[in-house]
Design an enzyme around this catalytic site. Structure first.
Site, PDB file in Angstrom:
ATOM      1  N   THR A 134      10.149  50.313  73.630  1.00 25.23           N
ATOM      2  CA  THR A 134      11.447  50.605  74.237  1.00 25.23           C
ATOM      3  C   THR A 134      11.285  51.108  75.669  1.00 25.23           C
ATOM      4  OG1 THR A 134      13.258  52.216  74.156  1.00 25.23           O
ATOM      5  CG2 THR A 134      11.257  52.851  73.042  1.00 25.23           C
ATOM      6  N   ASP A 135      12.312  50.894  76.483  1.00 24.17           N
ATOM      7  CA  ASP A 135      12.286  51.416  77.857  1.00 24.17           C
ATOM      8  C   ASP A 135      12.314  52.944  77.868  1.00 24.17           C
ATOM      9  OD1 ASP A 135      14.944  51.828  77.088  1.00 24.17           O
ATOM     10  OD2 ASP A 135      15.824  50.870  78.859  1.00 24.17           O
ATOM     11  N   GLU A 136      12.687  53.536  76.721  1.00 21.52           N
ATOM     12  CA  GLU A 136      12.821  54.999  76.695  1.00 21.52           C
ATOM     13  C   GLU A 136      11.481  55.713  76.875  1.00 21.52           C
ATOM     14  OE1 GLU A 136      15.650  56.510  73.821  1.00 21.52           O
ATOM     15  OE2 GLU A 136      16.687  54.593  73.753  1.00 21.52           O
TER      16      GLU A 136
ATOM     17  N   TYR B 203      11.977  60.746  69.588  1.00 26.30           N
ATOM     18  CA  TYR B 203      11.921  59.295  69.341  1.00 26.30           C
ATOM     19  C   TYR B 203      11.030  58.613  70.376  1.00 26.30           C
ATOM     20  CZ  TYR B 203      13.380  54.396  69.878  1.00 26.30           C
ATOM     21  OH  TYR B 203      13.376  53.025  70.031  1.00 26.30           O
TER      22      TYR B 203
ATOM     23  N   LYS C 196       7.388  56.613  70.081  1.00 19.67           N
ATOM     24  CA  LYS C 196       7.190  55.217  70.505  1.00 19.67           C
ATOM     25  C   LYS C 196       6.080  55.149  71.565  1.00 19.67           C
ATOM     26  CE  LYS C 196       9.203  51.963  69.466  1.00 19.67           C
ATOM     27  NZ  LYS C 196       9.009  50.998  68.342  1.00 19.67           N
TER      28      LYS C 196
HETATM   29  P1  NAD Z   1      16.684  49.660  63.079  1.00 19.37           P
HETATM   30  O1  NAD Z   1      16.660  51.128  62.864  1.00 19.37           O
HETATM   31  O2  NAD Z   1      17.971  48.921  63.014  1.00 19.37           O
HETATM   32  O3  NAD Z   1      15.700  48.943  62.034  1.00 19.37           O
HETATM   33  C1  NAD Z   1      14.445  49.452  61.709  1.00 19.37           C
HETATM   34  C2  NAD Z   1      13.928  48.685  60.492  1.00 19.37           C
HETATM   35  O4  NAD Z   1      12.632  49.196  60.167  1.00 19.37           O
HETATM   36  C3  NAD Z   1      14.797  48.835  59.236  1.00 19.37           C
HETATM   37  O5  NAD Z   1      14.976  47.579  58.613  1.00 19.37           O
HETATM   38  C4  NAD Z   1      13.996  49.766  58.352  1.00 19.37           C
HETATM   39  O6  NAD Z   1      14.214  49.556  56.963  1.00 19.37           O
HETATM   40  C5  NAD Z   1      12.572  49.413  58.761  1.00 19.37           C
HETATM   41  N1  NAD Z   1      11.632  50.508  58.500  1.00 19.37           N
HETATM   42  C6  NAD Z   1      11.761  51.810  58.858  1.00 19.37           C
HETATM   43  N2  NAD Z   1      10.720  52.525  58.406  1.00 19.37           N
HETATM   44  C7  NAD Z   1       9.906  51.664  57.756  1.00 19.37           C
HETATM   45  C8  NAD Z   1       8.663  51.798  57.095  1.00 19.37           C
HETATM   46  N3  NAD Z   1       8.071  53.004  56.963  1.00 19.37           N
HETATM   47  N4  NAD Z   1       8.080  50.702  56.567  1.00 19.37           N
HETATM   48  C9  NAD Z   1       8.683  49.488  56.661  1.00 19.37           C
HETATM   49  N5  NAD Z   1       9.872  49.301  57.271  1.00 19.37           N
HETATM   50  C10 NAD Z   1      10.478  50.380  57.812  1.00 19.37           C
HETATM   51  O7  NAD Z   1      15.967  49.451  64.470  1.00 19.37           O
HETATM   52  P2  NAD Z   1      16.272  48.401  65.643  1.00 19.37           P
HETATM   53  O8  NAD Z   1      17.342  48.949  66.500  1.00 19.37           O
HETATM   54  O9  NAD Z   1      16.411  47.061  65.077  1.00 19.37           O
HETATM   55  O10 NAD Z   1      14.913  48.506  66.455  1.00 19.37           O
HETATM   56  C11 NAD Z   1      13.790  47.706  66.093  1.00 19.37           C
HETATM   57  C12 NAD Z   1      12.638  48.037  67.022  1.00 19.37           C
HETATM   58  O11 NAD Z   1      13.007  47.790  68.373  1.00 19.37           O
HETATM   59  C13 NAD Z   1      12.192  49.496  66.956  1.00 19.37           C
HETATM   60  O12 NAD Z   1      10.787  49.536  67.029  1.00 19.37           O
HETATM   61  C14 NAD Z   1      12.825  50.124  68.191  1.00 19.37           C
HETATM   62  O13 NAD Z   1      12.046  51.208  68.652  1.00 19.37           O
HETATM   63  C15 NAD Z   1      12.811  48.958  69.163  1.00 19.37           C
HETATM   64  N6  NAD Z   1      13.873  48.954  70.186  1.00 19.37           N
HETATM   65  C16 NAD Z   1      15.195  49.135  69.852  1.00 19.37           C
HETATM   66  C17 NAD Z   1      16.160  49.074  70.843  1.00 19.37           C
HETATM   67  C18 NAD Z   1      17.625  49.203  70.497  1.00 19.37           C
HETATM   68  O14 NAD Z   1      18.473  49.198  71.398  1.00 19.37           O
HETATM   69  N7  NAD Z   1      18.024  49.275  69.241  1.00 19.37           N
HETATM   70  C19 NAD Z   1      15.804  48.866  72.176  1.00 19.37           C
HETATM   71  C20 NAD Z   1      14.443  48.688  72.492  1.00 19.37           C
HETATM   72  C21 NAD Z   1      13.502  48.729  71.482  1.00 19.37           C
HETATM   73  P1  TYD Z   2      22.628  55.213  71.565  1.00 20.68           P
HETATM   74  O1  TYD Z   2      23.402  54.010  71.129  1.00 20.68           O
HETATM   75  O2  TYD Z   2      22.326  56.272  70.564  1.00 20.68           O
HETATM   76  O3  TYD Z   2      21.303  54.669  72.263  1.00 20.68           O
HETATM   77  P2  TYD Z   2      20.170  55.490  73.115  1.00 20.68           P
HETATM   78  O4  TYD Z   2      20.344  56.933  72.903  1.00 20.68           O
HETATM   79  O5  TYD Z   2      18.904  54.988  72.506  1.00 20.68           O
HETATM   80  O6  TYD Z   2      20.357  55.061  74.533  1.00 20.68           O
HETATM   81  O7  TYD Z   2      23.425  55.903  72.754  1.00 20.68           O
HETATM   82  C1  TYD Z   2      23.773  55.200  73.928  1.00 20.68           C
HETATM   83  C2  TYD Z   2      24.396  56.182  74.890  1.00 20.68           C
HETATM   84  O8  TYD Z   2      25.641  56.638  74.353  1.00 20.68           O
HETATM   85  C3  TYD Z   2      23.557  57.433  75.085  1.00 20.68           C
HETATM   86  O9  TYD Z   2      23.678  57.844  76.446  1.00 20.68           O
HETATM   87  C4  TYD Z   2      24.189  58.454  74.167  1.00 20.68           C
HETATM   88  C5  TYD Z   2      25.651  58.058  74.167  1.00 20.68           C
HETATM   89  N1  TYD Z   2      26.404  58.323  72.915  1.00 20.68           N
HETATM   90  C6  TYD Z   2      27.649  58.955  72.946  1.00 20.68           C
HETATM   91  O10 TYD Z   2      28.137  59.318  74.026  1.00 20.68           O
HETATM   92  N2  TYD Z   2      28.314  59.152  71.761  1.00 20.68           N
HETATM   93  C7  TYD Z   2      27.803  58.773  70.568  1.00 20.68           C
HETATM   94  O11 TYD Z   2      28.454  59.033  69.504  1.00 20.68           O
HETATM   95  C8  TYD Z   2      26.537  58.114  70.543  1.00 20.68           C
HETATM   96  C9  TYD Z   2      25.922  57.661  69.245  1.00 20.68           C
HETATM   97  C10 TYD Z   2      25.868  57.900  71.738  1.00 20.68           C
END
Ligand code: NAD
Ligand code: TYD
Length: 352
Positions: A133-135, A158, A162
């Site tokens: 992630t970019d975070e 988090y 990562k």
């Molecule tokens: P999500 O939380 O929707 O899904 C995570 C999945 O991992 C779920 O299906 C869960 O059951 C599975 N999981 C969790 N713990 C597990 C374990 N111990 N063993 C096996 N499976 C397990 O997450 P997401 O938003 O789809 O993100 C997927 C990946 O992409 C993550 O690694 C996250 O850090 C990365 N990512 C997410 C975003 C975003 O905006 N959501 C952005 C950049 C990177």
């Molecule tokens: P989020 O979707 O949790 O993603 P991330 O924290 O990984 O960027 O949140 C996106 C942005 O929205 C973040 O700046 C936090 C804000 N936010 C709210 O203002 N209210 C909310 O209820 C949530 C979940 C997030």
């Protein structure tokens, strides 16, 4: 097309389900094994449309279970890994950092060790692709963009977990020659997004006439990418990325939270046939997130230059597609927001 046997971890989650769908449909000669524990965030309903395909298999498993991972590698003769399984929500990480350390750090280390052990004889044609992630770069100053050489500076439990997993992946490449690649993407949105994250939470709350919680002053900035564009970038990097490298993925689409919330409210008014301004009346400023990163901003030029990938879905189109999907899939939303979700919501938003 050569046959590949790819283990996709976290394939039942939000992004993972889109990656599984893309690979299963695009590469019929590949065998796609979805390895997922099915936590609260994992849902096989996300994959109904591909579950009967001949090149798709689901293995319920925990990445903390080293033995089961090795059995799964052996059973399917895995030659590629796309590792998405993780705990992914910043707010949850503030409440339970240990769970994030276990899943995101030890879980990643386990898969690295299994890949190293299982592939030891021959790394040709093998790849361990880690989704990050970019975070991990921390917060970006105004006018600054994260590149692949920006120092890692995680600021939430988090992102710390990562970042640590990224370091383990690089260490296995450096120490053992494991063929690895890492990508770091900005905020995703789209269908199957779990409603603890901002955009689906807003849609769900509007549908239930509940307040729209905006943290702090709503001035934080995120760079939003449609999830299918992320899945296409993962496809491009898996096939064209250079071993040992890191690639940033982003949409050049920065939005201040409050502007995004207002835009979404405007679109929801239109979709629900309400007078403009109706949904926005639900906006409620609440206590800020602890350590809330002000801005994330990605420079994706390395990825674009090396693979030709580009985002294809504009934010206007993507957000409308997302809203349409949630309106057409209210049962999915109901299923994932009953039971444990209600408990989560009460705990997380009480006292804000
Ligand atoms: P999500 O939380 O929707 O899904 C995570 C999945 O991992 C779920 O299906 C869960 O059951 C599975 N999981 C969790 N713990 C597990 C374990 N111990 N063993 C096996 N499976 C397990 O997450 P997401 O938003 O789809 O993100 C997927 C990946 O992409 C993550 O690694 C996250 O850090 C990365 N990512 C997410 C975003 C975003 O905006 N959501 C952005 C950049 C990177
Ligand atoms: P989020 O979707 O949790 O993603 P991330 O924290 O990984 O960027 O949140 C996106 C942005 O929205 C973040 O700046 C936090 C804000 N936010 C709210 O203002 N209210 C909310 O209820 C949530 C979940 C997030």
């Amino acid at each position: 097309m050569s046959e590949r046997k790819i283990l996709i971890t976290g394939g039942a989650g939000f992004i993972g389900s889109h990656v599984v769908r893309l690979f299963v449909n695009k590469y019929p000669a590949y065998k796609i094994i979805n390895y997922d524990k099915l936590t609260y965030a994992g849902n096989l309903e996300n994959l109904r449309d591909v579950e009967d395909k001949a090149n798709y298999t689901f293995e319920k498993g925990d990445i903390l279970d080293l033995e089961h991972l090795l059995q799964t590698f052996t059973k399917h003769d895995v030659d590629g890994v796309i590792h998405l399984a993780a705990e992914s929500h910043v707010d949850r990480s503030l409440h339970n950092p240990n769970e994030f350390a276990a899943t995101n750090i030890i879980g990643t280390l386990n898969i690295l060790r299994v890949a190293q052990t299982f592939w030891h004889e021959d790394y040709r044609g093998k790849l361990f692709y880690h989704i990050s992630t970019d975070e991990v770069y921390g917060t970006a100053e105004h006018g600054q963009y994260f590149t692949e050489t920006t120092p890692i500076d995680p600021r939430s439990p988090y992102s710390a977990s990562k970042a640590s997993s990224d370091h383990f992946v690089s260490a296995f490449n450096n120490s053992f020659g494991l063929p690895t690649v890492i990508s770091r993407c900005s905020n995703n949105y789209g269908p199957y997004h779990f409603p603890e994250k901002l955009i689906p939470l807003l849609i769900n709350n509007i549908l239930n006439d509940k307040p729209l919680p905006v943290y702090g002053k709503g001035e934080n900035i995120r760079d939003w990418l449609y999830v299918e564009d992320h899945a296409r970038a993962i496809d491009a990097i898996f096939h064209k990325g250079k071993v040992g490298e890191v690639y940033n993925i982003g949409g050049n689409n920065e939005w201040k939270n409050i502007d995004l919330v207002n835009f979404l409210c405007h679109l929801m008014d239109q979709k629900l046939g309400k007078e403009d301004g109706t949904c926005a009346k639900l906006i409620t400023y609440v206590k800020d997130r602890a350590g809330h990163d002000l801005r994330y901003a990605i420079d994706p030029s390395k990825l674009i230059g090396e693979t030709g990938w580009r985002p294809e879905v504009s934010f206007e189109v993507g957000l409308e597609k997302t809203i349409d999907w949630f309106l057409a899939n209210k049962e999915w939303l109901r299923n994932v927001t009953t039971g444990a979700y209600l408990q989560y919501y009460t705990t997380m938003y009480q006292g804000r």
